[in-house]
Structure formats: C-alpha cells, structure tokens
Design a protein around this motif. Structure first.
Motif, mmCIF file in Angstrom:
data_model
loop_
_atom_site.group_PDB
_atom_site.id
_atom_site.type_symbol
_atom_site.label_atom_id
_atom_site.label_comp_id
_atom_site.label_asym_id
_atom_site.label_seq_id
_atom_site.Cartn_x
_atom_site.Cartn_y
_atom_site.Cartn_z
ATOM 1 N N VAL A 151 0.861 -1.183 0.000
ATOM 2 C CA VAL A 151 0.000 0.000 0.000
ATOM 3 C C VAL A 151 0.894 1.229 0.000
ATOM 4 O O VAL A 151 1.876 1.305 0.749
ATOM 5 C CB VAL A 151 -0.928 0.029 1.238
ATOM 6 C CG1 VAL A 151 -1.743 1.323 1.267
ATOM 7 C CG2 VAL A 151 -1.844 -1.184 1.244
ATOM 8 N N PHE A 152 0.554 2.198 -0.868
ATOM 9 C CA PHE A 152 1.290 3.473 -0.872
ATOM 10 C C PHE A 152 0.311 4.603 -1.116
ATOM 11 O O PHE A 152 -0.538 4.533 -2.001
ATOM 12 C CB PHE A 152 2.378 3.490 -1.949
ATOM 13 C CG PHE A 152 3.361 4.618 -1.778
ATOM 14 C CD1 PHE A 152 4.533 4.431 -1.065
ATOM 15 C CD2 PHE A 152 3.091 5.880 -2.299
ATOM 16 C CE1 PHE A 152 5.426 5.476 -0.878
ATOM 17 C CE2 PHE A 152 3.974 6.928 -2.110
ATOM 18 C CZ PHE A 152 5.154 6.724 -1.407
ATOM 19 N N ARG A 153 0.432 5.649 -0.293
ATOM 20 C CA ARG A 153 -0.463 6.800 -0.390
ATOM 21 C C ARG A 153 0.324 8.080 -0.608
ATOM 22 O O ARG A 153 1.406 8.270 -0.055
ATOM 23 C CB ARG A 153 -1.291 6.952 0.896
ATOM 24 C CG ARG A 153 -2.221 5.795 1.208
ATOM 25 C CD ARG A 153 -2.985 6.054 2.485
ATOM 26 N NE ARG A 153 -3.941 4.989 2.808
ATOM 27 C CZ ARG A 153 -3.622 3.892 3.484
ATOM 28 N NH1 ARG A 153 -2.373 3.720 3.936
ATOM 29 N NH2 ARG A 153 -4.530 2.967 3.716
ATOM 30 N N TYR A 154 -0.249 8.957 -1.438
ATOM 31 C CA TYR A 154 0.208 10.338 -1.538
ATOM 32 C C TYR A 154 -0.857 11.189 -0.847
ATOM 33 O O TYR A 154 -1.877 11.530 -1.452
ATOM 34 C CB TYR A 154 0.347 10.762 -3.000
ATOM 35 C CG TYR A 154 1.384 9.999 -3.784
ATOM 36 C CD1 TYR A 154 2.739 10.319 -3.683
ATOM 37 C CD2 TYR A 154 1.021 8.960 -4.622
ATOM 38 C CE1 TYR A 154 3.700 9.630 -4.407
ATOM 39 C CE2 TYR A 154 1.968 8.259 -5.361
ATOM 40 C CZ TYR A 154 3.302 8.605 -5.243
ATOM 41 O OH TYR A 154 4.251 7.911 -5.966
ATOM 42 N N GLY A 155 -0.644 11.468 0.411
ATOM 43 C CA GLY A 155 -1.676 12.162 1.155
ATOM 44 C C GLY A 155 -2.904 11.280 1.288
ATOM 45 O O GLY A 155 -2.831 10.145 1.760
ATOM 46 N N ASP A 156 -4.040 11.784 0.810
ATOM 47 C CA ASP A 156 -5.288 11.011 0.881
ATOM 48 C C ASP A 156 -5.472 10.091 -0.329
ATOM 49 O O ASP A 156 -6.378 9.259 -0.330
ATOM 50 C CB ASP A 156 -6.496 11.964 0.966
ATOM 51 C CG ASP A 156 -6.508 12.755 2.273
ATOM 52 O OD1 ASP A 156 -5.977 12.241 3.275
ATOM 53 O OD2 ASP A 156 -7.038 13.890 2.266
ATOM 54 N N ARG A 157 -4.647 10.261 -1.344
ATOM 55 C CA ARG A 157 -4.813 9.451 -2.553
ATOM 56 C C ARG A 157 -4.055 8.143 -2.423
ATOM 57 O O ARG A 157 -2.864 8.130 -2.118
ATOM 58 C CB ARG A 157 -4.317 10.209 -3.793
ATOM 59 C CG ARG A 157 -4.584 9.456 -5.098
ATOM 60 C CD ARG A 157 -4.236 10.300 -6.299
ATOM 61 N NE ARG A 157 -2.811 10.457 -6.478
ATOM 62 C CZ ARG A 157 -2.039 9.566 -7.114
ATOM 63 N NH1 ARG A 157 -2.569 8.453 -7.599
ATOM 64 N NH2 ARG A 157 -0.749 9.798 -7.262
ATOM 65 N N PRO A 173 9.837 4.891 -0.094
ATOM 66 C CA PRO A 173 9.814 3.977 1.044
ATOM 67 C C PRO A 173 8.544 3.145 1.068
ATOM 68 O O PRO A 173 7.494 3.573 0.581
ATOM 69 C CB PRO A 173 9.880 4.914 2.249
ATOM 70 C CG PRO A 173 9.195 6.156 1.766
ATOM 71 C CD PRO A 173 9.557 6.294 0.317
ATOM 72 N N ILE A 174 8.641 1.960 1.635
ATOM 73 C CA ILE A 174 7.447 1.140 1.823
ATOM 74 C C ILE A 174 6.641 1.697 3.000
ATOM 75 O O ILE A 174 7.178 1.915 4.086
ATOM 76 C CB ILE A 174 7.829 -0.327 2.081
ATOM 77 C CG1 ILE A 174 8.351 -0.949 0.781
ATOM 78 C CG2 ILE A 174 6.649 -1.117 2.608
ATOM 79 C CD1 ILE A 174 8.739 -2.402 0.912
ATOM 80 N N GLN A 175 5.360 1.922 2.779
ATOM 81 C CA GLN A 175 4.477 2.414 3.830
ATOM 82 C C GLN A 175 3.748 1.268 4.518
ATOM 83 O O GLN A 175 3.682 1.216 5.741
ATOM 84 C CB GLN A 175 3.476 3.413 3.246
ATOM 85 C CG GLN A 175 4.134 4.678 2.699
ATOM 86 C CD GLN A 175 3.133 5.616 2.042
ATOM 87 O OE1 GLN A 175 1.995 5.235 1.756
ATOM 88 N NE2 GLN A 175 3.549 6.855 1.794
ATOM 89 N N GLU A 176 3.185 0.371 3.713
ATOM 90 C CA GLU A 176 2.518 -0.819 4.254
ATOM 91 C C GLU A 176 2.810 -1.990 3.331
ATOM 92 O O GLU A 176 3.004 -1.823 2.134
ATOM 93 C CB GLU A 176 0.997 -0.607 4.344
ATOM 94 C CG GLU A 176 0.558 0.457 5.309
ATOM 95 C CD GLU A 176 -0.960 0.603 5.339
ATOM 96 O OE1 GLU A 176 -1.656 -0.419 5.159
ATOM 97 O OE2 GLU A 176 -1.445 1.726 5.529
ATOM 98 N N GLY A 177 2.831 -3.187 3.908
ATOM 99 C CA GLY A 177 3.121 -4.376 3.125
ATOM 100 C C GLY A 177 4.614 -4.650 3.041
ATOM 101 O O GLY A 177 5.407 -4.118 3.827
ATOM 102 N N SER A 178 5.004 -5.496 2.080
ATOM 103 C CA SER A 178 6.415 -5.861 1.952
ATOM 104 C C SER A 178 6.778 -6.086 0.494
ATOM 105 O O SER A 178 5.918 -6.372 -0.348
ATOM 106 C CB SER A 178 6.712 -7.136 2.754
ATOM 107 O OG SER A 178 6.024 -8.248 2.192
ATOM 108 N N ALA A 179 8.064 -5.954 0.197
ATOM 109 C CA ALA A 179 8.593 -6.235 -1.139
ATOM 110 C C ALA A 179 9.989 -6.805 -0.990
ATOM 111 O O ALA A 179 10.825 -6.247 -0.273
ATOM 112 C CB ALA A 179 8.620 -4.974 -1.989
#
Length: 309
Positions: A10-16, A54-60
């Motif tokens: 999961v990756f967000r730019y602000g609310d998007r 950077p990773i925000q949520e989850g893994s790679a």
C-alpha cells in the motif's frame, strides 16, 4: 527463490491511494510486465521496487532482500532504466558508459570489458565513438539500457522503455531485450501502457487505480474474454444498442465512440447485424480478444480513457 515478491503493498500520496493491497511474484528469469494507464500505479510501484520510495505498508523482496530493511543490497542486484532520458548528450556512447561504470565502482580492464560486452549485447558497439546527441531515439534507449547492465544485475527494471519510439524501433528494442533475457538469464520487469509491448511479456499484471485487477500470461488474460469481440461504430449509438439488446438479446457495452459485444461464434452475429441493421452503422469489425478487450471487460473503459481520467 523468486526474483521479486510483493505482498499487500500500500502506498499513499496524502489522501490518494496509489497502490492498494498489491501482491504478485516474479520468477527468476521471467519477463514480467505491468500494464495500466498513466496514474494507475505503475510508476509508484516501480519507484518502490527500485528503492526510490519507502514502503508504507506491506512488503517487497527483490533478489531475496527486503526493500524496506536492506535497500543497499537491493540496489546492488538491480539495473534500472527510467522513463526520463539519462544520457549526457555531449559525451560519446563509450564515455557515457565509462562514467556510469565509475558510479558502480568499475575501473580499468574490468570496466573496458564490461563496456564492450554490454555494447555488443545491445547492438551499439559500432556507435561507441558517436556522440549521444547524434543517435536516434531507439539507439539512445539501447545505450541507456546498456548503462544499467554494466554491473551484471540479476534484475532489469525498465520504466516505459519504448516511450517515444516509432513502431520499428520499438520492435527492434524488444527483439534485443528478449535475446538478452534468454542469453543472460536476467529477469526483466517492465512497466508499459502499450498493448503490443505487454503481449510480448511472459507474464503480465494489470494495474488500474492502484489495484492489481488481473494477473497471468497474455493468453490466460485474453481467455477471460468470452468468444470473439465485435466493435460497431454508429451515429446513433444509444438507439442501435437498444435495438441489438431487444432483438438479438446480446450484451452491448458502450465504450467511448464505439459499441462492443463479446460473443461465441462472432461471425454469425456479424452476419445478423449486417443483415438486420443495414445503414445503421458505419463500421462493423470482428476480431479475436486482445489485451485491450481484457482491460475493457475488467474496467468498462479503454486504456487511454483511463489515462485521461
């Protein structure tokens, strides 16, 4: 060990939300494509895998190394060619490669050998002393990819590699990439919005609005579309669509400026439409399902309409 393994990213730019619970695996030695419209999440995922975001949520995991906890190890095993041009136009091909090699810590005989090897692999050895500004768009892309191969990476990440190239240059570039993958056994991960480019990948993931909506080989994805694909261009689309539904009992989709129907034995339906509705359409086309048809089936719009949105 998979070359790339992504789980619940999961990756967000602000609310998007740019990436929404994305997960997939790329086997070592595969040619894997990420297909989708601009703004669909491809570039964000590319930047995460190349350690630029950077990773925000989850893994790679890349080459068995965590993008989150061991980005330096990831960078050592990947070669990256970005969508934006990266050549110094006032340097020759050989000079561009030489200075890139210095960034990888290559010098002397080892660097000269690697430069000769990658130039031969990408078909630009005869252009070694040509200034980059004199090269065609296709040759510039070849040199950029050669730069990313200098340190013998296990994985090659290509962001929209055919952008700006004419069809012939695009075909030649892909012939070179597939030969490189076969001979060097390098894993290739490519982002694209071009259907003909995506069709050349061994496996493919379709990204739309941050979600991975389909995953498989091009043939497996095209098999999701039932039967043949008919497209109809007509001045009064709504009226013709209503008549087709009422009289022929078919499911009609309105996609942009055309009507679209999926149908087994589509040639029979084509004859029916041509016979029963003469003069009500300008163009009636029958074809086998394409990746464009897959995207339309899954999203209800064309890929270029997704870009506009």
């Amino acid at each position: 060990m998979p070359a790339v393994e992504v789980e619940q990213l999961v990756f967000r730019y602000g609310d998007r939300v740019a990436l929404n619970d994305v997960g997939f695996t790329v086997p070592a030695g595969d040619v894997f494509g990420l297909l989708g419209p601009n703004g669909g999440g491809k570039s964000t995922l590319f930047r995460v895998l190349s350690t630029l975001l950077p990773i925000q949520e989850g893994s790679a995991q890349v080459c068995g190394h965590s993008v989150l906890s061991d980005p330096d190890a990831v960078r050592r095993c990947i070669g990256v060619t970005f969508q934006s041009p990266s050549l110094d136009l006032k340097l020759t091909v050989a000079e561009n490669l030489k200075h890139q090699g210095h960034l990888y810590g290559l010098y002397g005989a080892e660097l000269r050998t690697r430069c000769q090897t990658v130039m031969a692999q990408l078909g630009v050895a005869d252009r070694a002393n040509d200034f980059a500004e004199k090269l065609s768009g296709g040759l510039k892309r070849r040199v950029e990819i050669a730069k990313s191969l200098l340190h013998s990476p296990e994985i090659l990440l290509l962001d929209e590699p055919s952008t700006g190239l004419d069809p012939r240059a695009r075909h030649d570039l892909w012939e070179t990439l597939l030969k490189l993958q076969k001979e060097s056994e390098v894993t290739i991960l490519v982002t694209t919005h071009l259907m003909e480019e995506a069709a050349r990948c061994g496996r493919l993931g379709i990204l739309d609005e941050g979600k991975l909506i389909a995953l498989g080989t091009p043939d497996e994805l095209q098999a999701m579309v039932g039967g043949d694909s008919l497209t109809i261009q007509a001045e009064n689309q709504d009226q013709l669509a209503a008549q087709l539904r009422q009289q022929l009992h078919v499911d009609v989709q309105k996609i942009g400026e055309t009507l679209r129907i999926e149908q087994e034995n589509g040639h029979e339906l084509l004859v029916q439409i041509a016979t029963q509705f003469p003069g009500q359409f300008q163009n009636l086309t029958l074809g086998k399902p394409t990746l464009e048809d897959v995207f339309i089936k899954l999203t209800g719009r064309r890929l270029d309409e997704g870009e506009a949105a």
